[in-house]
Enzyme design. Structure first.
Site, PDB file in Angstrom:
ATOM      1  N   CYS A 126      40.741 -24.389  20.946  1.00  0.00           N
ATOM      2  CA  CYS A 126      39.853 -24.570  19.804  1.00  0.00           C
ATOM      3  C   CYS A 126      39.102 -25.900  19.899  1.00  0.00           C
ATOM      4  O   CYS A 126      38.263 -26.078  20.760  1.00  0.00           O
ATOM      5  CB  CYS A 126      40.649 -24.428  18.513  1.00  0.00           C
ATOM      6  SG  CYS A 126      39.626 -24.134  17.058  1.00  0.00           S
ATOM      7  N   HIS A 127      39.399 -26.870  19.037  1.00  0.00           N
ATOM      8  CA  HIS A 127      38.765 -28.191  19.145  1.00  0.00           C
ATOM      9  C   HIS A 127      39.539 -29.134  20.072  1.00  0.00           C
ATOM     10  O   HIS A 127      39.080 -30.256  20.319  1.00  0.00           O
ATOM     11  CB  HIS A 127      38.622 -28.840  17.765  1.00  0.00           C
ATOM     12  CG  HIS A 127      37.558 -28.221  16.907  1.00  0.00           C
ATOM     13  ND1 HIS A 127      37.832 -27.197  16.030  1.00  0.00           N
ATOM     14  CD2 HIS A 127      36.225 -28.468  16.811  1.00  0.00           C
ATOM     15  CE1 HIS A 127      36.709 -26.838  15.414  1.00  0.00           C
ATOM     16  NE2 HIS A 127      35.720 -27.594  15.866  1.00  0.00           N
ATOM     17  N   GLU A 157      31.282 -23.012  14.810  1.00  0.00           N
ATOM     18  CA  GLU A 157      31.139 -24.239  14.016  1.00  0.00           C
ATOM     19  C   GLU A 157      30.131 -24.040  12.888  1.00  0.00           C
ATOM     20  O   GLU A 157      30.355 -24.482  11.746  1.00  0.00           O
ATOM     21  CB  GLU A 157      30.708 -25.386  14.923  1.00  0.00           C
ATOM     22  CG  GLU A 157      30.986 -26.764  14.346  1.00  0.00           C
ATOM     23  CD  GLU A 157      32.463 -27.091  14.267  1.00  0.00           C
ATOM     24  OE1 GLU A 157      33.046 -26.904  13.178  1.00  0.00           O
ATOM     25  OE2 GLU A 157      33.038 -27.525  15.281  1.00  0.00           O
TER      26      GLU A 157
END
Length: 218
Positions: A126-127, A157
């Site tokens: 993910c991030h 996002e």
């Protein structure tokens, strides 16, 4: 016994009004899977101590086992205290907090380079790949250059409504670093494996990343 280093964010604010932190399931699901394998797990963060949890990632319908994993985030060690040679895997869970403190953490970039160049597994979801955006190898090239990877997409996002609050867009930044960035439809389970680099697109991809790590270790 295989040893896993999990590096989580210490950042708890996007701005003065919006809080952030670690996305709990992206830590808990791999932690549970790695524990089942008998791996030894160390949790580190830039500042050490208690890890901030994104409140949006905690809900009553979460499995109790995931909620219980929060106790392992109460007293993380500092990234500065970690040695790459002590571990077999480095794993970076996400949460928007990672966008603010992982990209410019020099010690983390050094660890990621050392893990990768030693042929050890570098994994992120993910991030979490925000930790990779500024990481360079000994030859000066970006670690992700020419690598098939994924991460939280620009489309996701924007769908989350946080694109204007981020210091950069993760997909765009990783593309700029020369990666072969692969996207799948928003919120689909999607991960990529390129040698010892394993990346997942979003929270829905976390278990797949964890299982890919286990498959390589076993």
């Amino acid at each position: 016994m295989k040893k896993i280093l999990v590096v989580v964010t210490s950042a708890n604010q996007i701005d003065s009004e919006k809080s952030t932190g670690l996305w709990l399931s992206e830590f808990a699901e791999p932690f549970i899977e790695f524990s089942k394998q008998g791996y030894e797990i160390t949790v580190a963060s830039p500042l050490g101590g208690k890890t901030p949890i994104d409140s949006n990632s905690v809900s009553a319908d979460l499995h109790q086992e995931i909620l219980d994993a929060e106790k392992f985030l109460a007293n993380t060690i500092k990234v500065d205290e970690v040695n790459a040679e002590d571990y077999d895997v480095i794993f970076l869970p996400g949460g928007h907090g990672t966008m603010f403190d992982l990209p410019d953490n020099g010690k983390l970039q050094t660890l990621l380079r050392e893990f990768y160049e030693a042929g050890k597994i570098v994994a992120a979801v993910c991030h979490g790949p925000a930790g990779l955006v500024n990481t360079k190898l000994s030859d000066g090239k970006f670690l992700v250059e020419g690598k098939r990877i994924t991460a939280f997409t620009d489309s996701e996002e924007k769908a989350a409504g946080l694109d204007s609050y981020m210091p950069f867009l993760l997909e765009s930044k990783l593309r700029q670093a020369g990666s072969n960035f692969v996207t799948a439809p928003d919120w689909s389970d999607h991960y990529e494996v390129d040698g010892n680099l394993i990346t997942g697109q979003n929270p829905q991809s976390t278990l797949s990343v964890a299982k890919a790590v286990i498959a390589k270790l076993n």
